[in-house]
Write a protein that holds these residues in place. Structure first.
Motif, PDB file in Angstrom:
ATOM      1  N   GLY A 127      -0.482  -0.357  18.291  1.00  0.00           N
ATOM      2  CA  GLY A 127      -1.529  -0.595  17.307  1.00  0.00           C
ATOM      3  C   GLY A 127      -2.541   0.521  17.308  1.00  0.00           C
ATOM      4  N   SER A 180      -7.698  -2.290  17.995  1.00  0.00           N
ATOM      5  CA  SER A 180      -6.927  -3.440  17.514  1.00  0.00           C
ATOM      6  C   SER A 180      -6.814  -4.566  18.538  1.00  0.00           C
ATOM      7  CB  SER A 180      -5.519  -2.986  17.102  1.00  0.00           C
ATOM      8  OG  SER A 180      -4.834  -2.389  18.195  1.00  0.00           O
ATOM      9  N   ASP A 222      -2.821  -5.716  14.956  1.00  0.00           N
ATOM     10  CA  ASP A 222      -3.844  -5.156  14.078  1.00  0.00           C
ATOM     11  C   ASP A 222      -4.963  -6.173  13.959  1.00  0.00           C
ATOM     12  OD1 ASP A 222      -4.795  -3.081  12.268  1.00  0.00           O
ATOM     13  OD2 ASP A 222      -4.406  -4.493  10.644  1.00  0.00           O
ATOM     14  N   LEU A 241       1.069  -8.724  14.220  1.00  0.00           N
ATOM     15  CA  LEU A 241       1.640  -8.605  12.875  1.00  0.00           C
ATOM     16  C   LEU A 241       3.154  -8.746  12.884  1.00  0.00           C
ATOM     17  CD1 LEU A 241      -0.240  -5.646  11.139  1.00  0.00           C
ATOM     18  CD2 LEU A 241      -0.633  -8.088  10.888  1.00  0.00           C
ATOM     19  N   LEU A 275       6.233  -6.196   6.896  1.00  0.00           N
ATOM     20  CA  LEU A 275       4.934  -6.129   6.240  1.00  0.00           C
ATOM     21  C   LEU A 275       4.524  -4.683   5.986  1.00  0.00           C
ATOM     22  CD1 LEU A 275       2.884  -8.764   8.293  1.00  0.00           C
ATOM     23  CD2 LEU A 275       4.033  -9.108   6.096  1.00  0.00           C
ATOM     24  N   VAL A 276       3.713  -4.475   4.965  1.00  0.00           N
ATOM     25  CA  VAL A 276       3.223  -3.136   4.659  1.00  0.00           C
ATOM     26  C   VAL A 276       2.459  -2.561   5.842  1.00  0.00           C
ATOM     27  CG1 VAL A 276       1.603  -1.823   3.219  1.00  0.00           C
ATOM     28  CG2 VAL A 276       3.123  -3.520   2.167  1.00  0.00           C
ATOM     29  N   ARG A 277       1.559  -3.351   6.414  1.00  0.00           N
ATOM     30  CA  ARG A 277       0.745  -2.853   7.531  1.00  0.00           C
ATOM     31  C   ARG A 277       1.606  -2.529   8.740  1.00  0.00           C
ATOM     32  NH1 ARG A 277      -3.170   0.362   8.788  1.00  0.00           N
ATOM     33  NH2 ARG A 277      -4.395  -0.272  10.598  1.00  0.00           N
ATOM     34  N   THR A 278       2.621  -3.333   9.022  1.00  0.00           N
ATOM     35  CA  THR A 278       3.526  -3.054  10.134  1.00  0.00           C
ATOM     36  C   THR A 278       4.285  -1.759   9.899  1.00  0.00           C
ATOM     37  OG1 THR A 278       3.790  -5.431  10.503  1.00  0.00           O
ATOM     38  CG2 THR A 278       5.392  -3.995  11.546  1.00  0.00           C
ATOM     39  N   LEU A 301       3.272   0.804   8.153  1.00  0.00           N
ATOM     40  CA  LEU A 301       2.330   1.905   8.355  1.00  0.00           C
ATOM     41  C   LEU A 301       2.119   2.186   9.839  1.00  0.00           C
ATOM     42  CD1 LEU A 301      -0.327   0.986   5.634  1.00  0.00           C
ATOM     43  CD2 LEU A 301       1.116   3.038   5.650  1.00  0.00           C
ATOM     44  N   LEU A 302       1.942   1.133  10.635  1.00  0.00           N
ATOM     45  CA  LEU A 302       1.689   1.321  12.067  1.00  0.00           C
ATOM     46  C   LEU A 302       2.913   1.841  12.804  1.00  0.00           C
ATOM     47  CD1 LEU A 302      -0.502  -1.844  12.724  1.00  0.00           C
ATOM     48  CD2 LEU A 302      -1.245   0.537  12.873  1.00  0.00           C
ATOM     49  N   HIS A 354       6.384  -4.407  -2.025  1.00  0.00           N
ATOM     50  CA  HIS A 354       6.357  -2.962  -1.838  1.00  0.00           C
ATOM     51  C   HIS A 354       7.723  -2.479  -1.347  1.00  0.00           C
ATOM     52  CE1 HIS A 354       2.063  -3.818  -1.838  1.00  0.00           C
ATOM     53  NE2 HIS A 354       1.805  -2.528  -1.948  1.00  0.00           N
ATOM     54  N   GLN A 381       3.142  -7.641   1.169  1.00  0.00           N
ATOM     55  CA  GLN A 381       1.730  -7.383   1.458  1.00  0.00           C
ATOM     56  C   GLN A 381       1.239  -8.439   2.440  1.00  0.00           C
ATOM     57  OE1 GLN A 381      -0.323  -4.729  -0.213  1.00  0.00           O
ATOM     58  NE2 GLN A 381      -1.238  -5.217   1.775  1.00  0.00           N
TER      59      GLN A 381
END
Length: 368
Positions: free
Chosen positions: A43, A47, A217, A222, A236-239, A241-242, A280, A367
């Motif tokens: 993370g 986080s 996060d 996540l 997930l989008v955030r996952t 990215l990370l 996405h 998302q």
């Protein structure tokens, strides 16, 4: 071996730590990640990664929850159990190693061991030999290299035979060459089968060293799973990215196996029907494929999944090239989002007119 953590801790009005996980929950095989007992907590800074380790070690106290190792309860807010750090049999390697500056290497390793002086020295000698520290017994931490300090801290931790090992950004203080050397050394250490939890913000370290991963996060989990499985399907989008995915676009569904990437103004064909809730699409920078004039790489009819490059920026790193571009055929400004492509500088590629996004490399994301 099993570490189970289910804790809550409010740190401010805006931030609460809510962690639920256990080690060994993923079947360990070469398809899911390295064959070891290392759980990576991945993370960004802030986080909640290090705070989680401190709660396990007993340095910080959760507001509520339960922590156990192999069925032995370390903390239980309901039963009012909260073992002291020295009672938990938890080894903690601090980010800065936390060696005592006025003690020699031998004194650091043996400090507090409930053994006779001879027993302490004999046991320490064995660990020092294992970690390549023989001959450095009388040196002080300031006289050691970064790698030697790290190994001395590890020997001090492991000589106490901890039930679980906690590593807080173990390579962040090392330069690049020493970091890679110590990572290889850690791979051998992890084969011992000890339960290890490693905090890192580096996706490369997590991928290389950890059998399973938690992506965190904002103090929450996540995603979790086998390392390679999670990188291949972050969900997930955030996952995504990370875990290092730089190319992500919102989509609209245009058919059973068809989507439209809005930021790239690009129709894409998939290898399977679009699951419900997908918002996405992503593709990792190394997964884009140059299209040759002979139409290699199984390109679909009508140039589906191909994008014509309008170069915006490029740079050269020691071993790879980085190219940023937009869709040269985009019809609107909204469809000209930048896309990253990375490739080995030894592949001999010239920058092509088109790149191909293989259906099997597309990440379908929600998302959240």
């Amino acid at each position: 071996m099993s570490l189970k953590v289910s804790i809550r801790k409010r740190l401010s009005r805006e931030f609460s730590l809510e962690m639920d996980f256990e080690t060994g929950a993923v079947s360990r095989n070469t398809d899911s990640g390295p064959e070891n007992s290392c759980l990576g907590i991945l993370g960004a800074s802030g986080s909640g990664k290090s705070m989680t380790l401190k709660c396990i070690a007993g340095i910080e106290t959760p507001d509520e929850g339960r922590i156990s190792v192999n069925g032995r309860v370390l903390f239980d807010s309901v039963k009012k159990i909260n073992l002291k750090p020295q009672e938990r049999q938890v080894g903690y390697l601090f980010q800065n190693y936390a060696l005592f500056p006025r003690m020699t290497v031998m004194e650091n390793i043996t400090a507090g061991l409930p053994l006779s002086k001879k027993e302490r020295r004999d046991k320490a000698a064995s660990w020092m030999d294992r970690f390549g520290l023989t001959g450095l017994e009388r040196r002080y931490p300031a006289q050691l290299s970064g790698g030697q300090q790290q190994r001395a801290a590890l020997a001090r931790m492991l000589i106490r035979n901890p039930a679980v090992i906690l590593l807080d950004e173990p390579f962040s203080a090392l330069d690049t060459g020493l970091r890679e050397q110590m990572q290889l050394w850690f791979i051998e250490l992890l084969k011992s089968g000890d339960d290890v939890v490693m905090v890192t913000h580096s996706r490369d370290e997590a991928y290389k060293l950890c059998a399973e991963i938690l992506v965190v996060d904002g103090g929450r989990v996540l995603g979790k799973g086998g390392t390679r499985e999670l990188f291949a399907n972050p969900g997930l989008v955030r996952t995504a990215l990370l875990t290092g995915c730089k190319n992500i676009s919102p989509v609209k569904q245009t058919g059973g196996k068809e989507i439209y990437a809005l930021d790239w103004d690009l129709p894409l064909s998939l290898s399977a029907p679009v699951p419900p809730g997908i918002t996405h699409v992503g593709i990792r920078a190394h997964d884009l494929v140059p299209v040759r004039e002979d139409g290699a790489f199984g390109v679909l009819p009508g140039r589906r999944n191909q994008i014509r490059l309008r170069l915006t920026r490029h740079s050269e790193e020691p071993f790879e090239r980085v190219v940023l571009f937009t869709n040269a055929d985009a019809r609107t400004p909204e469809g000209r989002g930048e896309i990253w492509w990375k490739f080995s500088k030894y592949m001999g590629y010239a920058i092509p007119e088109r790149l191909y996004m293989p259906p099997e490399s597309l990440l379908l994301l929600r998302q959240g």
